[in-house]
Motif scaffolding. Structure first.
Motif, PDB file in Angstrom:
ATOM      1  N   TYR A  28     -12.694  10.650   2.493  1.00 47.71           N
ATOM      2  CA  TYR A  28     -11.718  11.541   1.931  1.00 47.71           C
ATOM      3  C   TYR A  28     -12.264  12.938   1.448  1.00 47.71           C
ATOM      4  N   LYS A 219      -6.990   4.544  -3.714  1.00 43.13           N
ATOM      5  CA  LYS A 219      -6.311   4.933  -2.354  1.00 43.13           C
ATOM      6  C   LYS A 219      -4.944   5.704  -2.678  1.00 43.13           C
ATOM      7  N   GLU A 223      -4.282   8.954  -0.925  1.00 42.26           N
ATOM      8  CA  GLU A 223      -3.194   9.051   0.335  1.00 42.26           C
ATOM      9  C   GLU A 223      -1.728   9.458  -0.228  1.00 42.26           C
TER      10      GLU A 223
END
Length: 235
Positions: A28, A219, A223
């Motif tokens: 990321y 996450k 996301e």
């Protein structure tokens, strides 16, 4: 209740895994310190850091990135992964880390953890698969129940227990609130839920429970399924 946004470090990058499998790593950010600074901007007081390489190697492996994070933000740092001896604990504290997480060593040598908790700010990381403790970067599953290990540290001076349901970690499928509550009751300690946070409903569920002291967000932030600023605002 505290929200602790997470940075997992692998090969110097900020990544997220699915169920702890290293080959599942999704990158990321090449500059993890920038992620930490973003957490601070959004209202966080803590950052939860895991040295993934270190967890497998049994020694620090992403030291330069951890130093950069410390130098570039004012967040309190909670750090785990590959911490197996007092020398490493002292090194990280001198670096400016606020709390160290002892995971694998907590199962293999609980007395060491108790000794360290008398001198340093220590959290115990209990990671479980189907209720059984997993160690060595989750590569091995033991025959010890997570609740039994939590009880071991009930009056040991440990600051916190971080409990992760591996089956949910990185899956965006919801927090295992019941598991976290069991750990909190058995230990009587400030307990942090980890694994599975998907959206604001998970934050609300943990807060409503009353037994859960903190929740780690990974996450869901990366996301975009959880608005971290909104999450902090409901606290």
């Amino acid at each position: 209740m505290d929200i602790l946004p997470a940075i997992d470090l692998k090969d110097g990058k900020a990544v997220r895994l699915s169920k702890g499998v290293m080959d599942s790593a999704k990158i990321y950010s090449d500059e993890p310190w920038q992620v930490a600074r973003r957490f601070e901007e959004l209202g966080s007081k803590w950052v939860h850091i895991v040295d993934l390489n270190g967890a497998f190697m049994g020694e620090p492996a992403n030291l330069e990135q951890i130093k950069k994070i410390r130098e570039n933000c004012n967040l309190k740092i909670e750090l785990g992964g590959g911490i197996r001896d007092e020398k490493t604990i002292q090194m990280y504290l001198e670096l400016g880390v606020d709390r160290l997480i002892l995971g694998s060593i907590a199962l293999k040598d609980p007395q060491f953890v108790k000794d360290m908790a008398k001198k340093y700010p220590i959290a115990v990381g209990i990671d479980a698969l189907n209720g059984m403790v997993a160690v060595e970067g989750w590569a091995e599953v033991s025959t010890i129940q997570a609740t039994a290990l939590a009880k071991e540290f009930a009056n040991a001076g440990v600051e916190a227990i971080i409990c992760t349901d591996i089956s949910k970690d990185g899956m965006l499928c919801g927090v295992n609130v019941n598991f976290t509550e069991e750990i909190a009751k058995e230990s009587g300690l400030y307990t942090i839920a980890s694994g599975g946070v998907k959206d604001i409903n998970d934050i609300i569920s943990c807060k409503k429970n009353g037994q859960i002291g903190g929740v780690i967000v990974g996450k869901a932030f990366y996301e975009g399924t959880l608005n971290l600023k909104e999450a902090f605002s409901i606290l």
